[in-house]
Structure formats: structure tokens, C-alpha cells
Design a protein around this motif. Structure first.
Motif, mmCIF file in Angstrom:
data_model
loop_
_atom_site.group_PDB
_atom_site.id
_atom_site.type_symbol
_atom_site.label_atom_id
_atom_site.label_comp_id
_atom_site.label_asym_id
_atom_site.label_seq_id
_atom_site.Cartn_x
_atom_site.Cartn_y
_atom_site.Cartn_z
ATOM 1 N N MET A 3 89.597 5.264 8.942
ATOM 2 C CA MET A 3 89.769 6.681 9.284
ATOM 3 C C MET A 3 88.439 7.279 9.758
ATOM 4 N N ALA A 4 87.363 6.968 9.039
ATOM 5 C CA ALA A 4 86.042 7.511 9.394
ATOM 6 C C ALA A 4 85.586 6.973 10.754
ATOM 7 N N ASP A 5 85.801 5.670 10.972
ATOM 8 C CA ASP A 5 85.433 5.044 12.253
ATOM 9 C C ASP A 5 86.119 5.755 13.408
ATOM 10 N N LYS A 6 87.417 6.008 13.214
ATOM 11 C CA LYS A 6 88.227 6.593 14.265
ATOM 12 C C LYS A 6 87.692 7.959 14.684
ATOM 13 N N ARG A 7 87.162 8.727 13.699
ATOM 14 C CA ARG A 7 86.669 10.047 14.074
ATOM 15 C C ARG A 7 85.160 10.041 14.326
ATOM 16 N N GLY A 8 84.565 8.845 14.367
ATOM 17 C CA GLY A 8 83.127 8.771 14.624
ATOM 18 C C GLY A 8 82.293 9.302 13.475
ATOM 19 N N GLY A 9 82.867 9.296 12.288
ATOM 20 C CA GLY A 9 82.135 9.778 11.115
ATOM 21 C C GLY A 9 81.776 8.629 10.198
ATOM 22 N N ARG A 10 81.529 8.917 8.935
ATOM 23 C CA ARG A 10 81.203 7.850 7.998
ATOM 24 C C ARG A 10 81.760 8.158 6.615
ATOM 25 N N VAL A 11 81.984 7.095 5.857
ATOM 26 C CA VAL A 11 82.423 7.257 4.476
ATOM 27 C C VAL A 11 81.537 6.376 3.600
ATOM 28 N N SER A 12 81.105 6.906 2.463
ATOM 29 C CA SER A 12 80.251 6.150 1.540
ATOM 30 C C SER A 12 80.931 6.019 0.191
ATOM 31 N N PHE A 13 80.834 4.823 -0.380
ATOM 32 C CA PHE A 13 81.371 4.549 -1.722
ATOM 33 C C PHE A 13 80.240 4.015 -2.600
ATOM 34 N N PRO A 14 80.349 4.196 -3.911
ATOM 35 C CA PRO A 14 79.422 3.482 -4.782
ATOM 36 C C PRO A 14 79.844 2.012 -4.818
ATOM 37 N N PRO A 15 78.945 1.104 -5.259
ATOM 38 C CA PRO A 15 79.411 -0.267 -5.492
ATOM 39 C C PRO A 15 80.570 -0.202 -6.498
ATOM 40 N N GLY A 39 84.682 7.730 -8.354
ATOM 41 C CA GLY A 39 85.684 7.648 -9.419
ATOM 42 C C GLY A 39 86.363 6.292 -9.360
ATOM 43 N N GLY A 40 87.014 5.918 -10.464
ATOM 44 C CA GLY A 40 87.579 4.581 -10.618
ATOM 45 C C GLY A 40 88.467 4.107 -9.482
ATOM 46 N N VAL A 41 89.307 4.986 -8.931
ATOM 47 C CA VAL A 41 90.216 4.571 -7.848
ATOM 48 C C VAL A 41 89.414 4.259 -6.574
ATOM 49 N N GLY A 42 88.178 4.740 -6.519
ATOM 50 C CA GLY A 42 87.289 4.416 -5.399
ATOM 51 C C GLY A 42 86.981 2.930 -5.319
ATOM 52 N N ALA A 43 87.292 2.187 -6.394
ATOM 53 C CA ALA A 43 87.092 0.731 -6.383
ATOM 54 C C ALA A 43 88.239 0.037 -5.644
ATOM 55 N N ASN A 44 89.301 0.765 -5.385
ATOM 56 C CA ASN A 44 90.496 0.163 -4.761
ATOM 57 C C ASN A 44 90.207 -0.317 -3.340
ATOM 58 N N ARG A 45 90.454 -1.596 -3.112
ATOM 59 C CA ARG A 45 90.083 -2.207 -1.827
ATOM 60 C C ARG A 45 90.833 -1.624 -0.651
ATOM 61 N N ARG A 46 92.146 -1.378 -0.848
ATOM 62 C CA ARG A 46 92.918 -0.852 0.273
ATOM 63 C C ARG A 46 92.472 0.577 0.604
#
Ligand code: ATP
Ligand code: MG
Ligand code: FE
Length: 345
Positions: free
Chosen positions: A286-298, A271-278
Motif C-alpha cells: 500500500m505504501a509503495d503504491k502511494r510513493g510513501g513508506r511504512v515502518s515496523f519494529p522488528p 503492537g503485537g499484530v504488527g508482527a503479522n506477516r500478511r
């Protein structure tokens, strides 16, 4: 399998060609922002008429860019909802007619499933496509939802906004500080120069259990801060930063909770807010800290586009799903009613 995707649910005309063998072949988006700017919001009838004007030329252009002829298409996917009924009907009418003329299947796609699957497209993530089960954060202009994705097509709503969507909150907050329409991305840009902590706003509904959101109160907090200030450029940037940090922190806190509740460590954001850099940086940390992963579209595929519709349509077509010959749209459509995309037998 080569699928044309058509998106006309709101104020973007999006067209794309997705090839299941080679990935995204071409995509183009025509935004109606200038058309609606003088009204400060989307005027539904004007949106429909502009889709009528732009859709066929955009299809021609996209086919040329893909180096294909319409005869090469194996299916035509279109956004069937949720969205503005007139705008949806333009895309559905054109898509259904084209599929009929070419004697190929038409596939009705749920707009939010399109957003949700965008991070799974091609090599959006160098670590490979995230596999369900995972949690999806959908943050757009009309939706803020946390969804448990048990399988592609099998969605359980974990939480959602009780009032404004995150993108809507960005747009409205920008407007009340005098930024031009549509203000979300501009507010985010302004926040880059703002200082953290000068203005501290609430993290709504994080002080109690649950996965729902409420962003409308933040607007009022910003309005008061802005009205009581000397209204300088520096203050506007500092407020923008305070607002962005409040939204980003709130989303991150709820994502952590949702992952805990679902017992998983994979998050996808769309979704559009997913483009937000912060937001991207915060959720990655957050994902790194829990040893997980997060994926975003370009970032270009976070906001409305035809590529996500072509991709979602291709997945459903590969599984043997398509529509009958009628032109039907569903302006209000619950994603939990979709069927699982079972692999083709
Ligand atoms: P929905 O998908 O719910 O029907 P929509 O299609 O209008 O809504 P999108 O196109 O996915 O929404 O996203 C547009 C929203 O994203 C707008 O509200 C816009 O302000 C917001 N947005 C875009 N870029 C950014 C950014 N960098 N930071 C914050 N918000 C952003
Ligand atoms: Mg839009
Ligand atoms: Fe959208």
C-alpha cells in the motif's frame, strides 16, 4: 545517556537497557503465558505476583548482558499505564525505588507511546528514522487505534475500535476454533497454509466513511462458518486465512484513509499484530503504491517488551522530563493528554 526500561503492564515482564549513544544494549522478556494458559486468559493477581518473582532477577540478568553496573544508569523508565493496576504497581515500585537508591531520575512511560515509538528505535528502518508528522497504526491485544503524530508526544486520535481490539479478535477467533491460548500467533501460522477466498468474511465498517473499527462481528461469522463445516484441518486453515485477510484488508483500507485525512505518506505500525506477516506485506505494498513508506519494529519488539519503554523514557529524559518521588500509576490513561517531547534547550 543510559536508561533502564521496565515493562509490567500485563503478562510480560520486560527489561532493557537503552543507550542514546549506541542504541539498545540488552533486552529480555519473560512471558507468563504458561501461568495463565489453564485459565484461558490473564488472571490479574497471578500476573502481579509473577512480576514480583521475576522482575529483580531479570534486571540483574539484563545489566550483565549489557555489560553494565547499576551505577552506570542515568535514569529508570517504567510503564505507568495503561494496564492492570497491580502489575503496573510492581514495575513502578521497583523502578521508583531503584531510581531513588541510585539518585537518578525515574520516568513514567505511557505503554502505548512505548509501542508507538518502537519503530523509531535504532535502525529498525534502514531508510532512517521516520520523522513526524506521520500516522501510527497501533494494533495490540487491548488497542486498535489510528493516531496522528504531529510531534513526538503530541498525539491526536483519528479512530479506534468500538469493540474488540485486532489482537483480541485474533485470540478469540483462535479460541473458538479450538486453538490453544493465546491463539493469535497460532491462528496467523495456520492461515499461512490456508487458501485465500475459500471463506470470505466482511471488511467491517469499510462501507461507510470514518476511521473507527469493529472486529467483534467477525468472530460470529467465523463461529458460524466453523460450526457449519466438517471441522477438518484444511477447513480450519482456510477459515483462518479468510479471517486474517478480512482483518488485514480492513486495517489497510483504514490506514489509506487515515493517511489521506492527515495529508501524509508516512505510516508507522506497532503492537503485537504488527508482527503479522500478511499485514506487513499488505501495508508495504500500500505504501509503495502511494510513493510513501511504512515502518515496523522488528517482530520481537512488536509485542510487549522493556526496550520500547527504555527508548521512550530516554527520549523524555533527554528532553528534561521525569517524575517526582511518589509511586504513581495510571491504569486508564488517554495518550492525547501527554506532553510534547521538546528537544532539550
Ligand atoms: P496493549 O498493548 O493494548 O495493552 P498487549 O500489550 O496485550 O495489549 P501486545 O503485547 O502488543 O498487546 O500484543 C499481543 C497481541 O498481539 C495478542 O492479541 C496476539 O494475539 C497478537 N499477535 C501477536 N503476534 C501476532 C501475529 N503474528 N498475528 C496476529 N496477531 C498477533
Ligand atoms: Mg501480553
Ligand atoms: Fe502492549
Amino acid at each position: 545517556m543510559i536508561v533502564l526500561g521496565i515493562e509490567t503492564s500485563c503478562d510480560e515482564t520486560g527489561v532493557a537497557v537503552y543507550d542514546t549513544a549506541t542504541g539498545l544494549r540488552a533486552h529480555a522478556v519473560y512471558s507468563q503465558i504458561a501461568l495463565h494458559a489453564e485459565y484461558g486468559g490473564v488472571v490479574p493477581e497471578l500476573a502481579s505476583r509473577d512480576h514480583v518473582r521475576k522482575l529483580l532477577p531479570l534486571i540483574r540478568q539484563t545489566m550483565v548482558e549489557a555489560g553494565l553496573r547499576v551505577g552506570d544508569l542515568d535514569g529508570v523508565a517504567y510503564t505507568a499505564g495503561p494496564g492492570l493496576v497491580g502489575a503496573l504497581l510492581v514495575g513502578a515500585g521497583v523502578a521508583r525505588s531503584l531510581a531513588w537508591a541510585l539518585d537518578v531520575p525515574a520516568i513514567a512511560v505511557h505503554h502505548m507511546e512505548g509501542h508507538l515509538l518502537a519503530p523509531l528505535m535504532d535502525d529498525a528502518d534502514p531508510r532512517g528514522r521516520p520523522e513526524p508528522p506521520f500516522v501510527a497504526l497501533l494494533v495490540s491485544g487491548g488497542h486498535t487505534q489510528l493516531v496522528a503524530v504531529d510531534a513526538i508526544g503530541r498525539y491526536r486520535l483519528l479512530g479506534e475500535t468500538l469493540d474488540d481490539a485486532a489482537g483480541e479478535a485474533f485470540d478469540k477467533t483462535a479460541k473458538l476454533m479450538g486453538l490453544p491460548y493465546p491463539g493469535g500467533p497460532q491462528l496467523a501460522k495456520l492461515a499461512e497454509t490456508g487458501r485465500p477466498g475459500v471463506f470470505k468474511f466482511a471488511r467491517p465498517m469499510t462501507d461507510r466513511p470514518g476511521l473507527d473499527f469493529s472486529f467483534s462481528g467477525l468472530k460470529t461469522q467465523v463461529l458460524l462458518a466453523w460450526q457449519q463445516s466438517e471441522k477438518s484441518e484444511t477447513t480450519r486453515a482456510d477459515i483462518a486465512r479468510g479471517f486474517e485477510d478480512a482483518v488485514v484488508d480492513t486495517l489497510a483500507i483504514k490506514c489509506t484513509r487515515a493517511l489521506d485525512a492527515a495529508g501524509c505518506d508516512t505510516l508507522v505500525v506497532a503492537g503485537g499484530v504488527g508482527a503479522n506477516r500478511r499485514l506487513r506485506a499488505k501495508l508495504a505494498a500500500m505504501a509503495d503504491k502511494r510513493g510513501g513508506r511504512v515502518s515496523f519494529p522488528p517482530p520481537a519488539l512488536c509485542t510487549d517488551n522493556g526496550a520500547m519503554i527504555a527508548f521512550a523514557g530516554a527520549l523524555r529524559l533527554q528532553a528534561g522530563q521525569h517524575e517526582d518521588a511518589s509511586v504513581r500509576v495510571t491504569p486508564r490513561w488517554d495518550m492525547a493528554t501527554l506532553s510534547e517531547v521538546a528537544p532539550a534547550a
